[in-house]
Write an enzyme that holds these catalytic residues in place. Structure first.
Site, PDB file in Angstrom:
ATOM      1  CB  SER A 193      -0.880   0.022   1.254  1.00  0.00           C
ATOM      2  OG  SER A 193      -0.084   0.334   2.394  1.00  0.00           O
ATOM      3  CE1 TYR A 195       2.479   2.894   7.851  1.00  0.00           C
ATOM      4  CE2 TYR A 195       1.703   0.685   7.330  1.00  0.00           C
ATOM      5  CZ  TYR A 195       2.423   1.545   8.142  1.00  0.00           C
ATOM      6  OH  TYR A 195       3.094   1.041   9.221  1.00  0.00           O
ATOM      7  CG  HIS A 196       2.610  -1.557   3.931  1.00  0.00           C
ATOM      8  ND1 HIS A 196       1.267  -1.723   3.721  1.00  0.00           N
ATOM      9  CD2 HIS A 196       2.866  -2.143   5.126  1.00  0.00           C
ATOM     10  CE1 HIS A 196       0.740  -2.405   4.737  1.00  0.00           C
ATOM     11  NE2 HIS A 196       1.686  -2.665   5.601  1.00  0.00           N
ATOM     12  CE  LYS A 199       5.832   3.385   8.860  1.00  0.00           C
ATOM     13  NZ  LYS A 199       6.239   4.007  10.118  1.00  0.00           N
TER      14      LYS A 199
HETATM   15  N1  LIG Z   1      -0.124  -0.237  15.046  1.00  0.00           N
HETATM   16  C1  LIG Z   1       0.504  -1.216  14.419  1.00  0.00           C
HETATM   17  O1  LIG Z   1       0.052  -2.374  14.358  1.00  0.00           O
HETATM   18  C2  LIG Z   1       1.817  -0.946  13.765  1.00  0.00           C
HETATM   19  C3  LIG Z   1       2.466  -1.999  13.101  1.00  0.00           C
HETATM   20  C4  LIG Z   1       3.703  -1.757  12.475  1.00  0.00           C
HETATM   21  C5  LIG Z   1       4.263  -0.487  12.526  1.00  0.00           C
HETATM   22  N2  LIG Z   1       3.611   0.524  13.186  1.00  0.00           N
HETATM   23  C6  LIG Z   1       4.252   1.850  13.171  1.00  0.00           C
HETATM   24  O2  LIG Z   1       4.338   2.410  14.454  1.00  0.00           O
HETATM   25  C7  LIG Z   1       4.133   3.830  14.395  1.00  0.00           C
HETATM   26  C8  LIG Z   1       3.026   4.214  15.350  1.00  0.00           C
HETATM   27  O3  LIG Z   1       1.826   3.531  14.981  1.00  0.00           O
HETATM   28  P1  LIG Z   1       0.507   3.721  15.803  1.00  0.00           P
HETATM   29  O4  LIG Z   1      -0.302   2.494  15.640  1.00  0.00           O
HETATM   30  O5  LIG Z   1       0.865   4.189  17.164  1.00  0.00           O
HETATM   31  O6  LIG Z   1      -0.212   4.893  14.994  1.00  0.00           O
HETATM   32  P2  LIG Z   1      -1.086   6.131  15.529  1.00  0.00           P
HETATM   33  O7  LIG Z   1      -1.726   6.758  14.363  1.00  0.00           O
HETATM   34  O8  LIG Z   1      -1.948   5.680  16.650  1.00  0.00           O
HETATM   35  O9  LIG Z   1       0.028   7.111  16.132  1.00  0.00           O
HETATM   36  C9  LIG Z   1       0.820   7.969  15.346  1.00  0.00           C
HETATM   37  C10 LIG Z   1       0.909   9.309  16.065  1.00  0.00           C
HETATM   38  O10 LIG Z   1       1.737  10.185  15.309  1.00  0.00           O
HETATM   39  C11 LIG Z   1       1.113  11.454  15.244  1.00  0.00           C
HETATM   40  N3  LIG Z   1       1.570  12.107  13.986  1.00  0.00           N
HETATM   41  C12 LIG Z   1       1.344  11.740  12.702  1.00  0.00           C
HETATM   42  N4  LIG Z   1       1.912  12.619  11.856  1.00  0.00           N
HETATM   43  C13 LIG Z   1       2.527  13.554  12.616  1.00  0.00           C
HETATM   44  C14 LIG Z   1       3.276  14.732  12.315  1.00  0.00           C
HETATM   45  N5  LIG Z   1       3.497  15.131  11.041  1.00  0.00           N
HETATM   46  N6  LIG Z   1       3.770  15.480  13.339  1.00  0.00           N
HETATM   47  C15 LIG Z   1       3.546  15.091  14.639  1.00  0.00           C
HETATM   48  N7  LIG Z   1       2.831  14.001  14.973  1.00  0.00           N
HETATM   49  C16 LIG Z   1       2.328  13.239  13.968  1.00  0.00           C
HETATM   50  C17 LIG Z   1      -0.389  11.176  15.277  1.00  0.00           C
HETATM   51  O11 LIG Z   1      -1.132  12.286  15.750  1.00  0.00           O
HETATM   52  C18 LIG Z   1      -0.465   9.967  16.209  1.00  0.00           C
HETATM   53  O12 LIG Z   1      -0.668  10.369  17.552  1.00  0.00           O
HETATM   54  C19 LIG Z   1       3.779   4.169  12.968  1.00  0.00           C
HETATM   55  O13 LIG Z   1       4.897   4.731  12.320  1.00  0.00           O
HETATM   56  C20 LIG Z   1       3.418   2.837  12.375  1.00  0.00           C
HETATM   57  O14 LIG Z   1       3.718   2.803  11.014  1.00  0.00           O
HETATM   58  C21 LIG Z   1       2.415   0.317  13.793  1.00  0.00           C
END
Ligand SMILES: NC(=O)c1ccc[n+]([C@@H]2O[C@H](COP(=O)([O-])OP(=O)(O)OC[C@H]3O[C@@H](n4cnc5c(N)ncnc54)[C@H](O)[C@@H]3O)[C@@H](O)[C@H]2O)c1
Ligand SMILES: NC(=O)c1ccc[n+]([C@@H]2O[C@H](COP(=O)([O-])OP(=O)(O)OC[C@H]3O[C@@H](n4cnc5c(N)ncnc54)[C@H](O)[C@@H]3O)[C@@H](O)[C@H]2O)c1
Lengths: 407, 407
Positions: A193, A195-196, A199
């Site tokens: 996607s 999103y992916h 990364k």
């Molecule tokens: N949740 C999962 O299962 C999972 C799996 C693999 C990787 N991740 C990675 O871990 C990270 C966190 O994921 P999550 O589930 O906590 O997501 P989330 O959306 O709950 O948290 C991300 C936070 O970053 C903040 N944010 C986004 N853009 C911003 C910006 N430009 N400036 C300041 N703050 C900003 C958002 O407000 C949010 O609070 C992500 O990078 C995600 O890709 C998550």
């Protein structure tokens, strides 16, 4: 250590910030609250009643006597503000969670694709550029995804970030020399996607800054998180973590749990034959702490760890939850562009060697069904469960699918 | 065919647009004129007296009776404007030159790094998203760079975009099976600047859209252009192409020519041992026309061609020009982070097989010295020749270097 947690108001960032604070680190949270605004855009809300950043942080001080600062900064848009914050707080570690992280949301429309690219690439690049500009010796820990590897390769195990290959030698005219040359490279990517893909782009930004500016960077290729609570978020109900169950942000296991709790059939894509990597949220926060304690030396290439503890086929998970909860199962068309069935074997040696003791699905699932999904089931809006984001225009012609898995 | 040339006011885009128009295609130019504004920012100007877009286009109609439309649109910032333009003009081919393309400029300061990332990634992604949104069956031809390959690998020739490797097999527990699995992947990248890195990011965007949306994409990994004139730009002096000789935008060969013409010693970095790939501007426009005539089918992976005809060591080039012109040569410290000496063998079979007959350096150089560099030498501002952009903070401590090569 002084640690800034970027995206510290999010699903992973919040419990990670609390855990690092509990361990005695001096923690500051940076977040632009975009995730809360996206809830408003989608008309969704966390199943669990999350508090405002101010209430959460006050509750943390009440519960532990510790303080965490909060800085509302958009790291993608307000570069100068972020540079000023770095100079003022002088962190030794920056943990970077601040990206748009839902695959279905990133595929919803051109506007959502463009937002995800713009926000994630500029956020990551601004962090890198600001660290160089600030001239601080920061260790950057970034949350990547297992999704950069694509969906596995027959006959081999996914290594941690780098792949050793043999390249057939050629002379300058292009004739085979018969030699096999050894090379190590970033594992070739196959993101599923937009999103992916961000990364994937992040990985290349990291490789460049590690080489050119000798930045110390750890990139954690994380599996899909499941679970809601950690030791710290359970200290006070006002510390509760978010639980997303909607078609865009709800990750597969948490959505199954919620469906089971409200008596909705568990909707599985296609044959449910996709294998995914998982990790419990309690293990995620421990991994962050381990990564913080094990920085690379300057001038090294980026350290990449696979942050996952188990792999499962989606239909096996669904069946497991049906068994525990008595729910039923329904197969629906897959909104994603991907193979129906895949294997996934991946190495996670580094964290195990550094002492991680995984919480297994079999031990934690029942608790999660009871303590989160059933407990807050009355807050659920069932109309938000179906996945409405499609991967291509062509798919819009078929019947709308009900559930997309989010990684 | 109806063709939009993005970046059609630039050094490559302008002669390419004229050539495609001359071949009978219905050509429109899209440009935000950012390159002209960067000249103002840097206090530089093209050595050759380039005209405004309006004057140039009027001259083209005077000289040939053909018309080319001009659309001032920022494709990175004005997505809606670009989508509207696509729907209105309904092109069959989009040739995408519209990126910030100077490596030294991209390393000048945090602001320049951030501009290059933001402009180039959003430009390319907007083009891809807009093509999907417009639902037109467009063939996208993009200008990439040989610089994505890094600086060559001992014992092998650089292929056209994709690398065939053998991967040692492993069982699910990570034990070697002894098998060697065949895999084809994007050639692993090693970009030398933020600018080059944006072309790495572009590659991944293309791979995703080719897979997910079946877009037809050709990515031309171009060598360093030399020369100024093409058959079409020589039809009228008002059609003259830009010639950059400043430390940021001047590419290595064109800067040497200018230095020779004004009696400035040819400044060579380090030992001048870096080998680079080159192509004459006349061959570049022919390659674009060939690429336009040979689109990939839908659902194929991205077609990648190496668009270069010769490789040379920088000091050999300098010596050649000294010989032709009587200039002298000076070695100065290298502002780049790179190995002092490298070999570079690369395949360019595709264009040769499709009929390209290369203009060789030995045949074209003297003409270029006389017709461009000497002819307009009085317009040169010698104070702009030194390269002032450094690759890292650490280098700022050493003596400022005079010349950076631009690819
Ligand atoms: N949740 C999962 O299962 C999972 C799996 C693999 C990787 N991740 C990675 O871990 C990270 C966190 O994921 P999550 O589930 O906590 O997501 P989330 O959306 O709950 O948290 C991300 C936070 O970053 C903040 N944010 C986004 N853009 C911003 C910006 N430009 N400036 C300041 N703050 C900003 C958002 O407000 C949010 O609070 C992500 O990078 C995600 O890709 C998550
Ligand atoms: N010149 C070389 O030696 C060389 C070598 C390899 C690859 N390339 C590639 O070829 C392409 C063209 O290079 P060039 O030498 O003609 O550069 P150039 O700077 O002369 O031309 C680029 C043009 O794109 C326009 N542009 C930039 N951003 C834009 C935006 N957001 N919206 C609309 N227009 C925009 C600029 O105004 C300019 O006219 C570049 O992508 C470059 O990376 C060039």
């Amino acid at each position: 250590m002084r640690i800034l947690v970027l995206g510290g108001d999010g699903f992973c960032g919040w419990p990670a910030a609390l855990h690092l604070s509990q361990l005695g680190h001096d923690v500051g949270i940076v977040d632009n609250l975009s995730r809360r605004r996206i809830d408003e855009e989608l008309g969704t809300d966390s199943l669990t009643p999350i508090r405002t950043p101010q209430e959460r942080l006050a509750a943390w001080t009440d519960a532990t006597g510790r303080t965490i600062d909060f800085h509302e900064v958009d790291i993608a848009q307000d570069y100068e503000g972020f540079v000023a914050l770095l100079s003022q707080t002088r962190p030794e570690v920056v943990v970077h969670f601040a990206e748009q992280r839902a695959a279905p949301y990133s595929m919803k429309s051109p506007t959502h694709k463009r937002y995800t690219i713009d926000n994630n690439v500029n956020a990551t690049h601004n962090v890198l550029s600001a660290i160089v500009e600030s001239d601080l010796d920061v260790h950057l820990v970034h949350l990547g995804t297992m999704g950069v590897y694509g969906y596995g390769t027959a006959g081999m195990r996914i290594p941690e970030g780098y792949l050793d290959v043999k390249v057939p030698g050629e002379d300058p005219d292009g004739n085979a020399t018969g030699e096999l040359l050894d090379q190590t490279m970033l594992y070739p990517t196959n993101p599923g996607s937009i999103y992916h893909m961000t990364k994937v782009l992040d990985q290349h930004l990291f490789a460049f800054y590690a080489k050119n500016d000798k930045l110390r960077i750890t990139d954690l290729h994380q599996g899909i998180i499941w679970g809601t609570h950690t030791e710290e978020t359970q200290l006070d109900e006002r510390l509760i973590n978010r639980f997303d169950y909607d078609g865009d942000y709800g990750t597969v296991l948490n959505r199954f749990l919620m469906q089971a709790a409200v008596g909705y059939p568990l909707t599985v894509h296609g044959t449910g034959g996709q294998t995914r990597a998982f990790i419990h949220i309690q293990d995620m926060v421990r991994c962050i702490a381990i990564a913080v304690d094990n920085p690379p030396a300057g001038g090294e290439k980026v350290k990449i760890f696979n942050q996952m503890t188990e792999t499962h086929r989606v239909r096996d998970l669904a069946e497991l939850i049906c068994e525990i909860s008595g729910a039923s199962l329904e197969l629906v068309p897959n909104p994603r562009q991907e193979s129906a069935e895949n294997d996934l074997y991946a190495s996670n040696r580094t964290f195990l060697d550094l002492g991680l003791e995984p919480t297994t699905l079999s031990s934690g699932l029942l608790q999660e069904v009871e303590e989160t999904a059933r407990r807050y089931a009355d807050r659920a809006d069932q109309s938000k469960i179906p996945a409405t984001s499609l991967w291509t225009e062509a798919q819009a012609v078929g019947a709308p699918t009900r559930i997309a898995e989010t990684a």
